[in-house]
Design an enzyme around this catalytic site. Structure first.
Site, PDB file in Angstrom:
ATOM      1  CB  VAL A  59      19.004 125.518  56.730  1.00 32.49           C
ATOM      2  CG1 VAL A  59      19.801 124.275  55.991  1.00 32.49           C
ATOM      3  CG2 VAL A  59      17.770 124.980  57.607  1.00 32.49           C
ATOM      4  CB  ALA A 104      22.612 129.973  54.237  1.00 34.50           C
ATOM      5  CE  LYS A 105      15.315 131.170  50.359  1.00 34.17           C
ATOM      6  NZ  LYS A 105      15.870 131.815  49.043  1.00 34.17           N
ATOM      7  N   GLY A 106      16.842 131.076  55.445  1.00 32.97           N
ATOM      8  CA  GLY A 106      16.040 131.049  56.628  1.00 32.97           C
ATOM      9  C   GLY A 106      14.583 131.488  56.508  1.00 32.97           C
ATOM     10  CG  ASP A 145      12.958 133.812  49.529  1.00 32.68           C
ATOM     11  OD1 ASP A 145      13.629 133.746  48.686  1.00 32.68           O
ATOM     12  OD2 ASP A 145      11.994 133.039  50.119  1.00 32.68           O
TER      13      ASP A 145
END
Ligand code: NAD
Length: 417
Positions: A59, A104-106, A145
């Site tokens: 995202v 962002a992050k995934g 993460d």
């Protein structure tokens, strides 16, 4: 208010700050939603010869101030809503500490504890391929993460470099120091938590020596924060993890506990030099000066906020306090240093890593620490001053500064075409 998922919590927090700013209605709409949500479904060969299909997300929330930036987590709990919330928190975090990145992050829905190293490698490489069109050093830069680490970042670098047919180390941060990683990255978030907490104590006219701290979560963030507290003379009287919570009013030997955990699957269960508390959540209610939630989301809620006895809560974890609990703590006069600020040390050193990759340099550890402290203390001062001026909690002040910076970038760039 209590049964909100992370995305809904992020929206409540955004609204509280946006109400205080004079934002155009379209700007509000734009900033509340991510720029792009990518869902990929892809097959991976398992060791037993079978093929499993996995779902992954990336995202990208906003890149007005610079390339999208944020970690990738591997966990069975990953959901699109969680990734959307975490992506927006990255936009606000990078803006608040003023590094030229967006958010962002995934995540990939998987349970790495039940997968072999070879299966995790194949999953990582295929996921990297699936998102390779939307990442890159000037586009979107992933990082470690939950359940991802320097080894996984190295596989991403290798896969992306193979696709591009050249070495592209700057595509991720959090790499090993011998493969373009920065000194001080692994301890950066915990160091940042301790730095911000010590600056707050200074502001309150308190010396660290003789004060007490309790740390929930004894992983990367919690351990380094606790270790640095001890170095500065703060007595760590409570620590906890997923397996147990421990209390010793005379102070816990943090290094000894860490060595024990390292030999015990990273768990504190069975450590016999402190009293074990039950349930483990009661560690949050121990009488102490500083409380560091550094484990997972939604730990301080409307249920237990009234029982918190700490004077200062410094959020190592992302989203440990619910919006309902925030109100209770504020009314009780407990100062909460929000996650956006308190755990930004990791993304600040990630930014330093990216700069070092572009410059083809490696900075000494001492230089990284000094620059990290400068950036964090400056962001802390801005946040504290605005909170006092506006008579709001530090979370709302942090959001106000961040939203204002992102909105200014968007307004100044203008709307394309
Ligand atoms: P980690 O996996 O290294 O450690 C997490 C710790 O929390 C472990 O000790 C685990 O046992 C404990 N834990 C898990 N669930 C718990 C529970 N219900 N009660 C008590 N303890 C529990 O993870 P980490 O990197 O230290 O991250 C911790 C938090 O900090 C997460 O919210 C993460 O998103 C946030 N964070 C991490 C970084 C970073 O650079 N590592 C940066 C910003 C934010």
């Amino acid at each position: 208010m209590e049964n909100l998922n992370p995305y809904q919590i992020a929206q409540v927090q955004f609204d509280r700050a946006a109400d205080k700013l004079d934002l155009e209605p379209w700007m509000r709409d734009l900033l509340k939603t991510p720029d792009r949500c990518v869902t990929v479904n892809f097959p991976v060969k398992m060791d037993d010869g079978s093929v499993k299909v996995f779902t992954g997300y990336r995202v990208q929330h906003n890149d007005s101030r610079g390339p999208y930036k944020g970690g990738i987590r591997f966990s069975p709990e990953v959901s699109l809503d969680e990734v959307k919330a975490l992506a927006s928190w990255m936009t606000w975090k990078t803006a608040l500490v003023d590094v030229p990145f967006g958010g962002a992050k995934g995540g990939v829905v998987c349970d790495p504890s039940k997968m072999s190293r070879a299966e995790i490698e194949r999953l990582t490489r295929r996921f990297t391929y699936e998102i390779s069109d939307i990442i890159g050093p000037d586009i979107d830069i992933p990082a470690p993460d939950v359940n991802t680490n320097a080894q996984i970042m190295s596989w991403i670098v290798d896969t992306y470099s193979m696709i591009q047919k050249r070495n592209v180390f700057g595509v991720v941060t959090g790499k090993p120091t011998f493969l373009g990683g920065s000194h001080g990255r692994s301890e950066a978030t915990g160091r940042g938590v301790a730095t911000v907490a010590l600056e707050l104590l200074k502001d309150e006219g308190l010396e660290p020596k003789g004060l007490t701290a309790v740390v929930q979560g004894f992983g990367n963030v919690g351990y380094h924060a606790a270790r640095i507290f001890v170095e500065k003379g703060v007595k760590v009287i409570g620590i906890s993890d997923i397996s147990t919570a421990m209390y010793n009013p005379d102070g816990i030997d943090v290094e000894d506990a860490r060595k024990y955990a390292e030999k015990n699957d990273f768990l504190l269960e069975g450590y016999d030099k402190a009293e074990h508390l039950s349930p483990k959540e009661s560690i949050l209610e121990v009488e102490t000066d500083i409380l560091i939630p550094a484990a997972v989301e939604n730990q301080i809620t409307m249920k237990n906020a009234g029982n918190i006895k700490a004077k200062y809560v410094v959020e190592g974890a992302n989203g440990p306090t619910t919006p309902g609990a925030d109100k209770i703590l504020y009314e009780k006069g407990i100062i909460v240093v929000p996650d956006l600020l308190a755990n930004a040390g990791g993304v600040i050193v990630s930014y330093f890593e990216w700069v070092q990759n572009i410059q083809k340099e490696q900075w000494p550890y001492e230089m990284v620490v000094r620059k990290l402290e400068e950036k964090l203390i400056s962001a802390y001062k801005n946040t504290r001053n605005l909170a006092e001026e506006e008579r709001v909690d530090m979370r709302t002040a942090a959001y106000m500064i961040a939203i204002d910076r992102v909105a200014k970038a968007i307004r100044t760039r203008g709307i394309y075409p």
